[in-house]
Design an enzyme around this catalytic site. Structure first.
Site, PDB file in Angstrom:
ATOM      1  N   ASN A  87      -6.000  19.903 -15.756  1.00 12.06           N
ATOM      2  CA  ASN A  87      -6.365  18.849 -15.357  1.00 12.06           C
ATOM      3  C   ASN A  87      -5.243  18.007 -14.879  1.00 12.06           C
ATOM      4  OD1 ASN A  87      -8.141  16.350 -14.883  1.00 12.06           O
ATOM      5  ND2 ASN A  87      -6.692  15.756 -16.644  1.00 12.06           N
ATOM      6  N   ASP A 111       3.250  18.547 -22.477  1.00  6.91           N
ATOM      7  CA  ASP A 111       3.871  18.348 -21.297  1.00  6.91           C
ATOM      8  C   ASP A 111       3.953  19.626 -20.327  1.00  6.91           C
ATOM      9  OD1 ASP A 111       5.433  17.765 -19.174  1.00  6.91           O
ATOM     10  OD2 ASP A 111       7.074  16.747 -20.237  1.00  6.91           O
ATOM     11  N   TYR A 136       1.255  15.671  -1.957  1.00  7.40           N
ATOM     12  CA  TYR A 136       0.055  16.034  -2.781  1.00  7.40           C
ATOM     13  C   TYR A 136      -0.771  17.014  -2.373  1.00  7.40           C
ATOM     14  CZ  TYR A 136      -4.217  15.410  -5.759  1.00  7.40           C
ATOM     15  OH  TYR A 136      -5.155  15.586  -6.447  1.00  7.40           O
ATOM     16  N   LYS A 177      -1.562  20.949  -4.136  1.00  8.32           N
ATOM     17  CA  LYS A 177      -3.135  21.325  -4.387  1.00  8.32           C
ATOM     18  C   LYS A 177      -3.466  22.626  -3.799  1.00  8.32           C
ATOM     19  CE  LYS A 177      -4.272  18.565  -7.749  1.00  8.32           C
ATOM     20  NZ  LYS A 177      -4.453  18.956  -9.345  1.00  8.32           N
ATOM     21  N   THR A 194      -9.732   5.744  -9.901  1.00  8.63           N
ATOM     22  CA  THR A 194      -9.193   5.818 -11.196  1.00  8.63           C
ATOM     23  C   THR A 194      -7.741   5.048 -10.875  1.00  8.63           C
ATOM     24  OG1 THR A 194      -8.136   7.941 -10.674  1.00  8.63           O
ATOM     25  CG2 THR A 194     -10.208   8.175 -11.986  1.00  8.63           C
TER      26      THR A 194
END
Length: 245
Positions: free
Chosen positions: A86, A59, A163, A167, A198
């Site tokens: 990832n 984790d 998000y 990044k 996905t």
């Protein structure tokens, strides 16, 4: 045989990247926050005849979990040849700049930024023992500040405050990491797998996990003449692969 650790590898892009690296002769430590899910994923790969894989409970938001993963992997090998950061979360929607909660920001940054730094720092000494260490931080062209300021970019209206910010922060960490390791054999890059269908995006993507896995695996396997300190998006720029920051 080279060893690679992939975080968040029990499904989707991480899982497919694991498969492709296994097919290319790597031993894969398949990191999974939920150990049972990791064991199931490793079992599926072994059922395909890809036996050099081991599930690791990991984790990225938990210091103790990362520490224990480092100990477990250290029991099996002294050196780690590649690390793929990832694991990532999107934080849920909507993400309007004036409405996204501070808790949303905290949760996403904990995984997408702090988690990358936490895992990288924990495994850096193992990576230093490899003759050709590689670090791939899985990024997104959707966090490019340059592209998001360009009204002609095809995703210009796809704005989100949380998000992409996480990044973009991870990209800056990648730049600094590559700089600190510039006089070594390390190759450190931020790699966008593309807009992939996905469960992460409700299967709205146009690319496949196979394409994404190929893009990430490529930068794990680059030679001494390969790039470092770059932001790569072959979907955005098929010719050079480079994406503007």
């Amino acid at each position: 045989m080279k060893n690679v650790l992939i975080t968040g590898a029990n499904k989707s892009i991480g899982y497919e990247t694991a498969r492709q690296l296994l097919q290319n002769g790597y031993f894969v430590f398949l990191g999974s926050r939920n150990f049972e899910n990791g064991l199931e994923a490793a079992g599926k790969l072994k059922a395909e005849g890809l036996s050099n894989v081991e599930a690791i409970q990991l984790d990225v938001t938990d210091d103790e979990s990362v520490k224990m993963a480092r100990i477990e992997i250290g029991k099996r090998t002294e050196a780690l040849d590649a690390l793929i950061n990832n694991a990532g979360i999107n934080g849920g929607w909507p993400q309007a700049a004036l409405e996204a909660s501070i808790d949303q920001f905290k949760q996403v940054f904990e995984t997408n930024v702090y988690g990358v730094a936490r895992v990288t720092q924990a495994f850096i000494e193992m990576l230093r023992k490899s003759p050709q260490p590689r670090i791939v931080n899985v990024s997104s062209s959707g966090c490019s500040l340059t592209l998001h300021c360009d009204p002609t970019w095809k995703y210009y209206t796809h704005k989100a405050a949380v998000y992409p910010a996480s990044k973009a922060a991870m990209n800056m960490y990648t730049i600094n990491l590559a700089y600190e390791l510039k006089d070594t054999k390390f190759k450190v890059n931020a790699v966008c797998p593309g807009f992939v269908a996905t469960d992460f995006n409700g299967h709205r993507g146009t690319g496949t996990v196979q394409e994404a896995g190929t893009r990430i695996a490529k930068y794990v396997m680059i030679g001494e003449d390969g790039p470092t300190g770059k932001f790569i998006s072959e979907e955005h720029n098929p010719e050079t692969g480079e994406c503007p920051w």
